[in-house]
Design a protein around this motif. Sequence first.
Motif, mmCIF file in Angstrom:
data_model
loop_
_atom_site.group_PDB
_atom_site.id
_atom_site.type_symbol
_atom_site.label_atom_id
_atom_site.label_comp_id
_atom_site.label_asym_id
_atom_site.label_seq_id
_atom_site.Cartn_x
_atom_site.Cartn_y
_atom_site.Cartn_z
ATOM 1 N N ILE A 74 -36.580 22.224 63.542
ATOM 2 C CA ILE A 74 -35.374 22.948 63.960
ATOM 3 C C ILE A 74 -34.816 22.222 65.172
ATOM 4 O O ILE A 74 -35.517 22.040 66.174
ATOM 5 C CB ILE A 74 -35.695 24.408 64.333
ATOM 6 C CG1 ILE A 74 -36.369 25.119 63.159
ATOM 7 C CG2 ILE A 74 -34.432 25.135 64.776
ATOM 8 C CD1 ILE A 74 -36.952 26.471 63.529
ATOM 9 N N GLY A 93 -30.998 28.599 65.961
ATOM 10 C CA GLY A 93 -32.305 27.963 65.919
ATOM 11 C C GLY A 93 -33.433 28.942 66.187
ATOM 12 O O GLY A 93 -34.477 28.921 65.519
ATOM 13 N N LEU A 130 -39.604 23.404 67.054
ATOM 14 C CA LEU A 130 -38.249 23.631 67.535
ATOM 15 C C LEU A 130 -37.985 22.640 68.657
ATOM 16 O O LEU A 130 -38.725 22.603 69.640
ATOM 17 C CB LEU A 130 -38.102 25.076 68.035
ATOM 18 C CG LEU A 130 -36.679 25.498 68.377
ATOM 19 C CD1 LEU A 130 -36.463 26.950 68.013
ATOM 20 C CD2 LEU A 130 -36.348 25.263 69.814
ATOM 21 N N GLU A 170 -35.437 21.268 71.592
ATOM 22 C CA GLU A 170 -34.320 21.683 72.448
ATOM 23 C C GLU A 170 -34.233 20.711 73.616
ATOM 24 O O GLU A 170 -35.236 20.413 74.255
ATOM 25 C CB GLU A 170 -34.541 23.116 72.946
ATOM 26 C CG GLU A 170 -33.550 23.597 73.981
ATOM 27 C CD GLU A 170 -32.104 23.494 73.526
ATOM 28 O OE1 GLU A 170 -31.298 22.884 74.254
ATOM 29 O OE2 GLU A 170 -31.775 24.021 72.455
#
Length: 102
Positions: free
Chosen positions: A13, A20, A36, A38
């Motif tokens: 993601i 998300g 994930l 970021e």
Amino acid sequence: MGSTAPRQFRAIIVGGGPVGLCLAHALSHAHIDYVLLERRENIGEETGFGIALWPHGVRILDQLGLLEEGREIYLPMKDKYNLWPDGSEIGHNNLYETIEEK
């Protein structure tokens, strides 16, 4: 010859914004491994932010099992103002209050 064992599925993601994070939550409930990514150090920036949800967004929170938790921390929005770049008012309505009544 290849293995007949099922391959482990893992999702990537990109972005820890609302979409998300929602996807991460859904994958977690489906027992699907994910990572994930970021770029920001913190998801909530210090300058502040807000998310306004329309009825379909509230329905999604309910389907994800997050509606009651969200209701515990939300701040009701009663009025909506649209402004020109100079700050003068384009329009005002109580749309959110009307939605809450229904």
